[in-house]
Design a protein around this motif. Structure first.
Motif, short mmCIF file in Angstrom:
data_model
loop_
_atom_site.label_atom_id
_atom_site.label_comp_id
_atom_site.label_asym_id
_atom_site.label_seq_id
_atom_site.Cartn_x
_atom_site.Cartn_y
_atom_site.Cartn_z
N UNK A 1 35.35 38.79 36.72
CA UNK A 1 34.38 38.55 35.66
C UNK A 1 34.54 39.49 34.46
N UNK A 2 34.43 40.83 34.71
CA UNK A 2 34.43 41.76 33.58
C UNK A 2 34.84 43.15 34.04
N UNK A 3 35.25 43.98 33.06
CA UNK A 3 35.59 45.39 33.27
C UNK A 3 34.79 46.20 32.26
N UNK A 4 34.05 47.21 32.76
CA UNK A 4 33.30 48.12 31.89
C UNK A 4 34.06 49.44 31.80
N UNK A 5 34.30 49.91 30.57
CA UNK A 5 35.07 51.13 30.33
C UNK A 5 34.24 52.16 29.57
N UNK B 1 32.16 53.10 24.68
CA UNK B 1 31.75 52.32 25.84
C UNK B 1 32.08 50.86 25.56
N UNK B 2 32.96 50.28 26.36
CA UNK B 2 33.49 48.95 26.09
C UNK B 2 33.32 48.05 27.31
N UNK B 3 33.24 46.74 27.05
CA UNK B 3 33.16 45.75 28.12
C UNK B 3 34.03 44.56 27.74
N UNK B 4 34.91 44.14 28.66
CA UNK B 4 35.79 43.02 28.41
C UNK B 4 35.66 41.99 29.55
N UNK B 5 35.76 40.72 29.19
CA UNK B 5 35.71 39.62 30.15
C UNK B 5 37.04 38.90 30.18
N UNK B 6 37.16 37.92 31.09
CA UNK B 6 38.42 37.21 31.23
C UNK B 6 38.72 36.31 30.03
N UNK B 7 37.74 36.05 29.17
CA UNK B 7 37.97 35.21 27.99
C UNK B 7 38.27 36.03 26.75
N UNK B 8 38.11 37.36 26.80
CA UNK B 8 38.36 38.20 25.63
C UNK B 8 39.84 38.19 25.29
#
Length: 301
Positions: free
Chosen positions: A253-257, A285-292
């Protein structure tokens, strides 16, 4: 009989005006980190809310830092990052302030392993998923090699090497009691051509699976503290990444960095490079999903 003045303690104490003059005559070199940042902000004509909006540092933390209260920063790494970010926003040099902070807090610490607070969250790393793309390429190459070998071998079996200008072979003379039969030797089939090795792709991250979010980060310009969590909040990594080292994180789903020094890190999300202009020492502080990045969008946390 005249009575002289008594030397009371009040006569020896400095007046209020003298005390104020003493305070005003203090050298500005004694200004604290928070006082220096506050004066620079006021000189730049900025409010605390405007500084918070520009730096992404919460208003309460900006107020606390201006009061020299760094306990709300979450640790020395965050405190240094906040000082650098706020100093750049208000137009003052961050290096003397960071050096002053290090001197007051025991110097810059050496990289340490993750805090014990996160030990309970650590679990075994997930097994790597099989690389189906490489397996399919290998299978196709094997099929092509087998077909080529079969076609080449079939064409050679119907041929017999005959020396030019040679006479027809004469039958061997019969010998009493024995018959010698010569069996022509079948020519050896040539070796099949070597299977071509599949060329590697331009980048290993270019083949990132579309059903996962894949984040690859490399500390190109220096070391950086990194924290990464998956969509369930499970901690994937928490610690220092040395210069030249890389880390890869995947989730459904997502990765929080959290990047302690975003300017030192190069980011690739789902096979494409993040082009954000992160500054050295900046905390992100970043958040990426599989659609990014597949649609050219990245979400900032």
């Amino acid at each position: 009989m005249s009575i002289g003045k008594s030397n009371s303690p009040e006569d020896d104490s400095p007046s209020t005006a003298d005390a104020e003059d003493s305070v005003e005559q203090r050298p500005e070199a004694e200004s604290s980190i928070g006082r220096t940042l506050q004066q620079a902000r006021i000189a730049a004509g900025l409010t605390v809310d405007e500084v918070s909006s520009v730096t992404r540092v919460r208003t309460a933390i900006v107020h606390a830092i201006e009061q020299d209260d760094f306990t709300r920063c979450g640790g020395d790494v965050y405190a240094r990052g906040h000082i650098r970010t706020i100093a750049r926003a208000v137009g003052t040099d961050p290096d003397p302030l960071v050096e002053s902070y290090d001197a007051a807090h025991g110097g810059r610490p050496a990289p340490t392993p993750a805090a014990p607070l996160f030990e309970a969250e650590r679990i075994r790393p997930e097994r790597q998923r099989p690389n189906w793309t490489a397996a399919m390429v290998a299978a196709i190459v094997a099929v092509i090699g087998f077909v080529g070998f079969t076609a080449f071998s079939g064409g050679e079996e119907g041929r017999r090497p005959v020396a030019e200008g040679s006479a027809s072979p004469k039958p061997a003379p019969a010998q009493t009691g024995k018959v010698i039969t010569q069996t022509p030797q079948t020519p050896k089939a040539p070796k099949p051509p070597a299977s071509p090795k599949p060329e590697p792709s331009d980048s290993a991250i270019a083949a990132a699976p579309k059903d996962l979010v894949t984040v690859v980060l490399t500390a190109n310009d220096g070391e950086s503290w990194i924290s990464a969590k998956d969509s369930t909040g499970r901690l994937l990594f928490d610690g220092m990444v040395q210069m030249g080292d890389s880390k890869t994180f995947t989730d459904k789903e997502s990765i929080d960095l959290v990047l302690g020094d975003a300017g030192a890190v190069q980011l690739f999300v789902n096979g494409k490079e993040i082009k954000d202009d992160f500054q050295p020492g900046q905390v992100e502080r970043l958040k990426y999903t599989k659609d990014d990045q597949r649609q050219g969008q990245a979400q900032a946390g």
